[in-house]
Design an enzyme around this catalytic site. Structure first.
Site, mmCIF file in Angstrom:
data_model
loop_
_atom_site.group_PDB
_atom_site.id
_atom_site.type_symbol
_atom_site.label_atom_id
_atom_site.label_comp_id
_atom_site.label_asym_id
_atom_site.label_seq_id
_atom_site.Cartn_x
_atom_site.Cartn_y
_atom_site.Cartn_z
ATOM 1 N N HIS A 425 0.310 -10.199 0.516
ATOM 2 C CA HIS A 425 -0.619 -9.589 1.472
ATOM 3 C C HIS A 425 0.085 -8.570 2.360
ATOM 4 O O HIS A 425 1.183 -8.825 2.869
ATOM 5 C CB HIS A 425 -1.241 -10.670 2.367
ATOM 6 C CG HIS A 425 -2.349 -11.419 1.704
ATOM 7 N ND1 HIS A 425 -2.791 -12.642 2.143
ATOM 8 C CD2 HIS A 425 -3.126 -11.123 0.638
ATOM 9 C CE1 HIS A 425 -3.782 -13.067 1.377
ATOM 10 N NE2 HIS A 425 -3.995 -12.162 0.451
ATOM 11 N N GLU A 426 -0.564 -7.425 2.562
ATOM 12 C CA GLU A 426 -0.075 -6.372 3.465
ATOM 13 C C GLU A 426 1.344 -5.909 3.143
ATOM 14 O O GLU A 426 2.148 -5.686 4.021
ATOM 15 C CB GLU A 426 -0.160 -6.840 4.927
ATOM 16 C CG GLU A 426 -1.542 -7.228 5.362
ATOM 17 C CD GLU A 426 -2.594 -6.183 4.983
ATOM 18 O OE1 GLU A 426 -2.288 -4.983 5.054
ATOM 19 O OE2 GLU A 426 -3.707 -6.583 4.593
ATOM 20 N N GLY A 427 1.620 -5.763 1.865
ATOM 21 C CA GLY A 427 2.931 -5.290 1.435
ATOM 22 C C GLY A 427 3.801 -6.440 1.010
ATOM 23 O O GLY A 427 4.047 -7.372 1.781
#
Length: 570
Positions: A425-427
């Protein structure tokens, strides 16, 4: 004692370590006190345990479905989000001019941890809506704020972030979604977005998508990206706005959060800020989300640890190693050394991770050039370290439960599956590693890393006894390794083992925060404080030495991962 989260630990970190009451001397927080902070924590715990936790398992077993026309979600999700919205928590950290209560970010973060620990899938809708609204408050026009933000703060609208595409993934420079000026100040947005959490549902009146797209003639790469508000429905007519749900993705965890493929077909979009600055604006939401993902990883690890601890104290099996009497009564498994090993390791991960999350949040409340620089350096660690090590706490929780831990009759296997997603998630963790070593520790001539190490050294030098010495030595090693990696200024060599660097830096930061907790515990008496001192000693003596081999690898200049031929993999 709650098995969702530890209120006692939160109070220790907030009041005895971070001294959040001192924030009330600042003008922004002058209307607050320990009593108001506790009231927010009380209502968060109550709603989380009453409306979020009870349907966590049901949410997992009955994931959203799509029949080609509409998405169906269990009704408990809507009820929980309504309770959350009615509490005012989503707007609480905002300025009074926007209807907020100017609650310190560190207290707001502590409050939201209750929801993430109780039901991470349902809380995801609220987290995304909050980040969306914060971005538009910072970069939107007055009209955009009134049209889209205020309904989100009231809980009537929800929000998303639309970055990834099927062909691009995390490589945002390859985004193909197009935005064409319509001649009336709006744009027509066309393209496909993938992995969009909360992208379609009927939990709210409208869904406000923040979409990265490329205007015709814009340069290639991320510098050509602009940001657009694309509502699911036209706010005036209520008609669909060219945003179609193409399908649901089915993930191993977070099953209660719709994860979508969205098709934008001449959807009306409204430019946020200036053309070509989309990714710069989006980073506000992305960085907030990265801290939120790290917090979610801590929350899931923490609840897993509390469940394992309770089970280990109740479950009787086996006898002490020195007891040879086969008829002797069995003992609680918490008495067995290997179970204690897993529980103590888990305690050190989740309580250390919680300290990291709250420390980062308080930097937002004490904004300064120095604190902003420190937060920039810490953000990749805040996101990635809990995603790996607090997940290990859930791994341990399964093992402590024995065979039961691997069954769906006990919740710990779900905690692990939910937590596994936080590493992407998110990178991904790898992206966070490249960000840390490739950007954050080198920016401003290395000033951010120097500041971090200065703060760690100041703490380590204040600790009595021998606990500070290994941390001081680790600071020197990390500084030397960083300098050596960048001595030739060659990114292809310096970054090849960036993940090892992230792991080493993360463990050093957590060791520092355990020394901080050790100092805050001081000579205070009681099992709680004994536990803090024990965990601090454990982390420094058992966990911190892990970074030695990591730094050895980095110092060696090994480039095996760069030089290998993928054909050799078979």
């Amino acid at each position: 004692m709650s098995k969702v989260l530890s209120r006692r630990d939160l109070e220790f970190l907030l009041y005895e370590w971070l001294d959040v009451e001192s924030l009330t001397t600042r003008e922004r927080f002058a209307d607050h006190s320990r009593e108001t902070f506790d009231a927010f924590l009380d209502v968060s715990q109550q709603i989380a345990e009453r409306d979020f936790a009870p349907h966590n398992r049901k949410n997992d077993l009955n994931e959203p479905t799509f029949d080609g026309e509409r998405v169906t979600i269990i009704p408990e999700v809507s009820k929980a989000l309504k309770a959350f919205a009615e509490s005012g928590l989503i707007a609480a950290p905002l300025s009074a001019e926007h209807g907020g209560m100017q609650l310190p970010a560190v207290v707001a973060r502590a409050c939201f941890l209750w929801f993430q620990a109780a039901n991470t899938a349902t809380s995801a809708y609220a987290m995304l809506t909050s980040g969306n609204s914060h971005l538009l408050l910072a970069h939107g026009t007055k009209e955009q704020i009134e049209t889209y933000v205020y309904p989100m703060l009231e809980g009537r609208f929800t929000g998303t972030m639309c970055l990834s595409e099927p062909q691009a993934g995390s490589a945002l420079s390859d985004v193909l979604t197009k935005a064409t000026p319509a001649g009336d100040g709006t744009y027509r947005v066309t393209g496909s977005k993938m992995w969009i959490s909360g992208g379609d549902h009927e939990l709210s009146e409208n869904i406000i998508h923040l979409v990265l797209a490329r205007v015709a003639g814009a340069p290639a790469g991320v510098k050509g990206l602009s940001l657009f508000i694309v509502p699911k429905k036209d706010v005036k007519t209520g008609e669909r706005n060219g945003v179609t749900l193409a399908g649901l993705n089915h993930k191993m965890g977070y099953r209660g959060t719709t994860n979508t493929v969205l098709a934008f077909d001449d959807a009306t979009g409204y430019l946020v800020g200036e053309e070509g600055r989309g990714l710069a604006y989006m980073f506000l939401m992305m960085n907030e989300a990265r801290i939120g993902v790290g917090a979610g990883a801590v929350a899931l690890g923490y609840t897993g640890y509390l469940h394992a601890l309770a089970y280990a104290r109740e479950r009787e099996q086996g006898r002490p190693l020195d007891d040879k009497n086969p008829t002797a009564p069995p003992v609680a498994i918490v008495k067995h050394p290997d179970v204690r090993r897993m529980l103590l390791a888990s305690k050190s991960y989740v309580e250390g991770g919680l300290a990291l999350i709250l420390y980062a949040a308080k930097l937002l409340d004490e904004r300064s050039e120095e604190n902003d620089l420190l937060l920039d350096v810490l953000t990749p660690i805040v996101k990635a370290w809990p995603s790996q090590w607090c997940r290990l706490a859930d791994d341990h929780a399964i093992q402590v439960h024995g065979g039961y831990g691997y069954t769906r009759e006990y919740p710990v296997e779900q905690f692990y599956r939910d937590n596994r997603l936080n590493s992407i998630h998110e990178g991904t963790d790898g992206i966070q590693a490249l960000d840390l070593l490739g950007r954050k520790v080198t920016m401003k001539g290395g000033a951010g890393l120097a500041l971090l190490l200065d703060r760690i050294r100041a703490t380590a030098s204040s600790v009595k006894g021998d606990l500070g010495e290994p941390v001081l030595a680790a600071c020197d090693r990390l500084a030397a390794t960083t300098a050596k990696l960048w001595a030739k200024g060659d990114p292809s060599s310096a970054l090849v083992n960036a993940t090892a660097y992230l792991d080493a830096a993360g463990h050093l930061v957590i060791a520092w925060l355990w020394l901080e907790q050790h100092l805050a515990a001081g000579d205070k008496e009681g099992d709680f404080y004994d536990g803090k001192r024990l965990a601090a000693r454990y982390f420094v003596t058992h966990e911190l030495p892990r970074i030695g081999p990591m730094l050895d690898l980095l110092d060696s200049g090994d480039t095996l991962l760069r030089d290998m031929d993928d054909a050799w993999l078979g």
